[in-house]
Enzyme design. Structure first.
Site, mmCIF file in Angstrom:
data_model
loop_
_atom_site.group_PDB
_atom_site.id
_atom_site.type_symbol
_atom_site.label_atom_id
_atom_site.label_comp_id
_atom_site.label_asym_id
_atom_site.label_seq_id
_atom_site.Cartn_x
_atom_site.Cartn_y
_atom_site.Cartn_z
ATOM 1 N N GLU A 254 0.835 -1.226 0.000
ATOM 2 C CA GLU A 254 0.000 0.000 0.000
ATOM 3 C C GLU A 254 0.861 1.265 0.000
ATOM 4 O O GLU A 254 0.775 2.090 0.914
ATOM 5 C CB GLU A 254 -0.890 0.029 1.251
ATOM 6 C CG GLU A 254 -1.858 -1.116 1.386
ATOM 7 C CD GLU A 254 -2.491 -1.183 2.781
ATOM 8 O OE1 GLU A 254 -2.123 -0.372 3.663
ATOM 9 O OE2 GLU A 254 -3.334 -2.056 2.983
ATOM 10 N N PRO A 255 1.698 1.431 -0.996
ATOM 11 C CA PRO A 255 2.567 2.615 -0.983
ATOM 12 C C PRO A 255 1.824 3.878 -1.389
ATOM 13 O O PRO A 255 0.962 3.856 -2.261
ATOM 14 C CB PRO A 255 3.625 2.272 -2.040
ATOM 15 C CG PRO A 255 2.881 1.412 -3.015
ATOM 16 C CD PRO A 255 1.871 0.623 -2.215
ATOM 17 N N GLY A 256 2.155 4.970 -0.741
ATOM 18 C CA GLY A 256 1.638 6.275 -1.147
ATOM 19 C C GLY A 256 2.815 7.169 -1.487
ATOM 20 O O GLY A 256 3.128 7.443 -2.637
ATOM 21 N N ARG A 257 3.520 7.571 -0.428
ATOM 22 C CA ARG A 257 4.630 8.513 -0.569
ATOM 23 C C ARG A 257 5.663 8.055 -1.599
ATOM 24 O O ARG A 257 6.145 8.851 -2.394
ATOM 25 C CB ARG A 257 5.305 8.665 0.790
ATOM 26 C CG ARG A 257 6.326 9.783 0.843
ATOM 27 C CD ARG A 257 7.108 9.774 2.152
ATOM 28 N NE ARG A 257 6.345 9.520 3.329
ATOM 29 C CZ ARG A 257 5.918 10.455 4.189
ATOM 30 N NH1 ARG A 257 6.223 11.702 3.980
ATOM 31 N NH2 ARG A 257 5.225 10.121 5.257
ATOM 32 N N ARG B 181 3.649 20.116 6.299
ATOM 33 C CA ARG B 181 4.611 19.154 6.848
ATOM 34 C C ARG B 181 5.757 19.801 7.648
ATOM 35 O O ARG B 181 6.097 19.302 8.719
ATOM 36 C CB ARG B 181 5.171 18.242 5.738
ATOM 37 C CG ARG B 181 4.095 17.425 5.014
ATOM 38 C CD ARG B 181 4.653 16.287 4.175
ATOM 39 N NE ARG B 181 5.146 15.220 5.023
ATOM 40 C CZ ARG B 181 6.408 14.993 5.289
ATOM 41 N NH1 ARG B 181 7.344 15.744 4.743
ATOM 42 N NH2 ARG B 181 6.756 14.011 6.085
ATOM 43 N N TYR C 168 5.412 18.415 11.365
ATOM 44 C CA TYR C 168 6.331 17.325 11.751
ATOM 45 C C TYR C 168 7.776 17.793 11.870
ATOM 46 O O TYR C 168 8.666 16.961 12.057
ATOM 47 C CB TYR C 168 6.306 16.192 10.711
ATOM 48 C CG TYR C 168 4.935 15.709 10.313
ATOM 49 C CD1 TYR C 168 4.139 14.992 11.203
ATOM 50 C CD2 TYR C 168 4.438 15.955 9.037
ATOM 51 C CE1 TYR C 168 2.881 14.550 10.827
ATOM 52 C CE2 TYR C 168 3.191 15.507 8.651
ATOM 53 C CZ TYR C 168 2.412 14.808 9.553
ATOM 54 O OH TYR C 168 1.178 14.371 9.178
ATOM 55 N N CYS D 166 -0.643 33.940 9.806
ATOM 56 C CA CYS D 166 -0.381 34.666 11.063
ATOM 57 C C CYS D 166 -0.055 33.722 12.217
ATOM 58 O O CYS D 166 -0.817 33.641 13.193
ATOM 59 C CB CYS D 166 -1.568 35.547 11.391
ATOM 60 S SG CYS D 166 -1.787 36.771 10.110
ATOM 61 N N GLU D 167 1.038 33.003 12.088
ATOM 62 C CA GLU D 167 1.540 32.155 13.164
ATOM 63 C C GLU D 167 3.049 32.089 13.028
ATOM 64 O O GLU D 167 3.564 31.933 11.915
ATOM 65 C CB GLU D 167 1.002 30.718 13.040
ATOM 66 C CG GLU D 167 -0.479 30.615 13.202
ATOM 67 C CD GLU D 167 -0.923 29.241 13.692
ATOM 68 O OE1 GLU D 167 -0.091 28.500 14.251
ATOM 69 O OE2 GLU D 167 -2.105 28.941 13.503
ATOM 70 N N TYR E 60 1.185 14.046 0.612
ATOM 71 C CA TYR E 60 0.813 14.741 1.853
ATOM 72 C C TYR E 60 1.074 16.246 1.731
ATOM 73 O O TYR E 60 1.450 16.895 2.704
ATOM 74 C CB TYR E 60 1.536 14.110 3.058
ATOM 75 C CG TYR E 60 1.326 12.614 3.115
ATOM 76 C CD1 TYR E 60 0.064 12.098 3.393
ATOM 77 C CD2 TYR E 60 2.362 11.712 2.827
ATOM 78 C CE1 TYR E 60 -0.158 10.726 3.401
ATOM 79 C CE2 TYR E 60 2.140 10.345 2.841
ATOM 80 C CZ TYR E 60 0.882 9.853 3.125
ATOM 81 O OH TYR E 60 0.665 8.509 3.117
HETATM 82 N N1 LLP Z 1 -1.605 2.122 4.368
HETATM 83 C C1 LLP Z 1 -2.117 2.611 5.524
HETATM 84 C C2 LLP Z 1 -3.053 1.799 6.287
HETATM 85 C C3 LLP Z 1 -1.727 3.894 5.973
HETATM 86 O O1 LLP Z 1 -2.216 4.364 7.116
HETATM 87 C C4 LLP Z 1 -0.803 4.662 5.205
HETATM 88 C C5 LLP Z 1 -0.381 6.002 5.640
HETATM 89 C C6 LLP Z 1 -0.327 4.113 3.999
HETATM 90 C C7 LLP Z 1 -0.738 2.841 3.625
HETATM 91 C C8 LLP Z 1 0.624 4.855 3.091
HETATM 92 O O2 LLP Z 1 1.810 5.168 3.705
HETATM 93 P P1 LLP Z 1 3.019 5.772 2.818
HETATM 94 O O3 LLP Z 1 3.440 4.687 1.840
HETATM 95 O O4 LLP Z 1 2.511 6.955 2.118
HETATM 96 O O5 LLP Z 1 4.044 6.086 3.811
HETATM 97 N N2 LLP Z 1 0.795 12.907 6.740
HETATM 98 C C9 LLP Z 1 2.006 12.184 7.062
HETATM 99 C C10 LLP Z 1 1.931 10.750 6.609
HETATM 100 C C11 LLP Z 1 0.766 9.981 7.179
HETATM 101 C C12 LLP Z 1 0.714 8.545 6.719
HETATM 102 C C13 LLP Z 1 -0.505 7.861 7.215
HETATM 103 N N3 LLP Z 1 -0.724 6.516 6.749
HETATM 104 C C14 LLP Z 1 3.198 12.914 6.460
HETATM 105 O O6 LLP Z 1 3.015 13.965 5.852
HETATM 106 O O7 LLP Z 1 4.335 12.469 6.621
#
Ligand code: LLP
Length: 402
Positions: free
Chosen positions: A262-265, A301, A305, A331-332, A360
């Site tokens: 389940e890659p996103g980033r 971000r 973070y 304004c922060e 993100y």
């Molecule tokens: N699967 C599940 C169940 C998740 O909760 C997440 C991310 C992913 C897959 C995808 O993760 P990735 O491959 O993108 O790392 N807003 C934060 C990141 C939050 C990630 C939450 N879950 C940031 O900007 O770093």
């Protein structure tokens, strides 16, 4: 970006603006697919990283499924043409309405995160009178060594079913014969830069599968190792897809089960930038401030973070470097894109690109300070197109009454 000048895009659509590189997404996808070619696997793109319809449509055409966490993301995926059977529904707090909609559509898997949710889904399935494919996301108690806000695999946090509740889960599955347990899942965190947590997580997945089989559950077809593969923002050395595969495939392959990722980033983070214009160069308290037209509402971000995002000048200037805080108009005091950053002699009026903005970025943007959200642009085939126009102030007031 590829053959396109980001200054040209900035002139055409204004700033701030998110710009994504379709070819970079394709390259990342190809690399991940090649690394796991030796095992039956499926990539479910984590929509939360970037849910723009054009991005989703590109992912779908590349052959990925989708990993979603809300009814809103489900609607986006359906609009972008994903078949229900290509969608996995994760998330710790799905509502009854979301479970009913997902069950009714027949998603590939609804991954529950508590025994209570499993029982609720059982009741939903019974009411619908149809079998429902479910997954259980376990909390493998593996520390991912990433930022605490995005570390999701250790015990004592809200995510996943604790491993010692396997027997309770089996009891609920027995009580609800319409539930077909297909998937055992984990997701240990995000921006992970070492393979070790994955190696331990994969081992834990196999243990859980074994425990479930011994408890008489024979319907499992899939092991899901979640997302989380990191990218380079500064000097991180995240594992390559091949190294990730090398860490998890040896323990997963002997099960003969299908692997889900389940890659996103990883797929889109480095493929996007936020282009912004420097409005002012200001000296205060012995420091240099570059005030940009993008703020924490556009890219949260850094302030949320303490995340590092590289900043690249889009106008080349000669002269000594300057150490500056790059701050937004919000304004922060916490509204910054970079602190104490060594930068070339950037001047007011120059465009800069904030790198690593594909994931993100826009999805976490808000309209705080009544600032309309920026447009999104896709660079592809030697040109570019707007894939979401800039929000208007009028839209910000839609639905309100005086
Ligand atoms: N699967 C599940 C169940 C998740 O909760 C997440 C991310 C992913 C897959 C995808 O993760 P990735 O491959 O993108 O790392 N807003 C934060 C990141 C939050 C990630 C939450 N879950 C940031 O900007 O770093």
């Amino acid at each position: 970006m590829e053959a396109v000048d980001l200054n040209e895009i900035a002139e055409a659509v204004g700033t701030p603006a998110y710009v994504y590189n379709a070819e970079a997404i394709r390259r990342r996808h190809a690399e991940l697919t090649a690394a796991f070619a030796s095992v039956p696997h499926r990539i479910h793109y984590a929509v939360k990283a970037n849910g723009n319809l054009a991005v989703l449509s590109l992912m779908r055409r590349l052959g990925t499924g989708a990993d979603i966490v809300s009814g809103g993301e489900l609607a986006r995926c359906v609009r972008a043409g994903f078949a229900p059977a290509d969608i996995v529904f994760s998330g710790v707090g799905k509502t009854g309405a979301e479970l009913a909609e997902a069950a009714g559509l027949g998603l590939d898997s609804i991954n529950v995160e508590s025994v209570e949710e499993l029982a609720d889904l059982g009741r939903v399935a019974a009411a619908l009178g149809r079998n429902v494919r479910v997954g259980i996301r376990f909390n493998p108690d593996v520390t991912a060594g990433t930022h605490p806000y995005i570390s999701t695999g250790q015990s004592g946090i809200k995510f996943g079913v604790p491993c010692d509740q396997v027997a309770d889960a089996v009891r609920v599955l027995r009580a609800h014969p319409a539930l077909e347990l297909r998937t055992v899942a984990i997701h240990i965190g995000s921006q992970i830069t070492s393979v070790e947590p994955y190696r331990r997580g994969a081992g834990r997945l196999v243990e859980l599968w074994t425990a479930l089989r011994e408890a008489g559950v024979s319907s499992i077809t899939t092991l899901d190792i979640g997302g989380g593969l990191g990218i380079r923002y500064l000097d991180e050395e995240p594992p390559t897809p091949a190294q990730l595969a090398g860490a998890v495939v040896p323990s997963l392959r002997p099960t003969g089960l299908r692997l889900h990722l389940e890659p996103g980033r990883y797929l889109i983070g480095s493929a996007g930038v936020l282009v912004t214009r420097v409005l002012y160069r200001k000296l205060a308290g012995g420091k240099v401030f570059l005030v940009t037209d993008a703020g924490m509402n556009d890219l949260v971000r850094p302030s949320r973070y303490g995340a590092y995002h590289h900043i690249v000048e889009l106008v080349r200037r000669r002269g000594p470097e300057q150490v500056a805080d790059v701050v937004g108009p919000v304004c922060e005091t916490g509204d910054f894109l970079a602190l104490d950053r060594s930068l070339p002699p950037i001047q007011a009026g120059d465009h800069v690109a904030v790198l690593g903005g594909g994931a993100y970025g826009f999805v976490m943007a808000s309209s705080y300070n009544a600032r309309p959200r920026p447009p999104e642009v896709m660079v592809e085939g030697g040109g570019f197109r707007v894939i979401r126009r800039r929000e208007t102030v009028e839209e910000l007031m839609t639905g309100e009454t005086e």
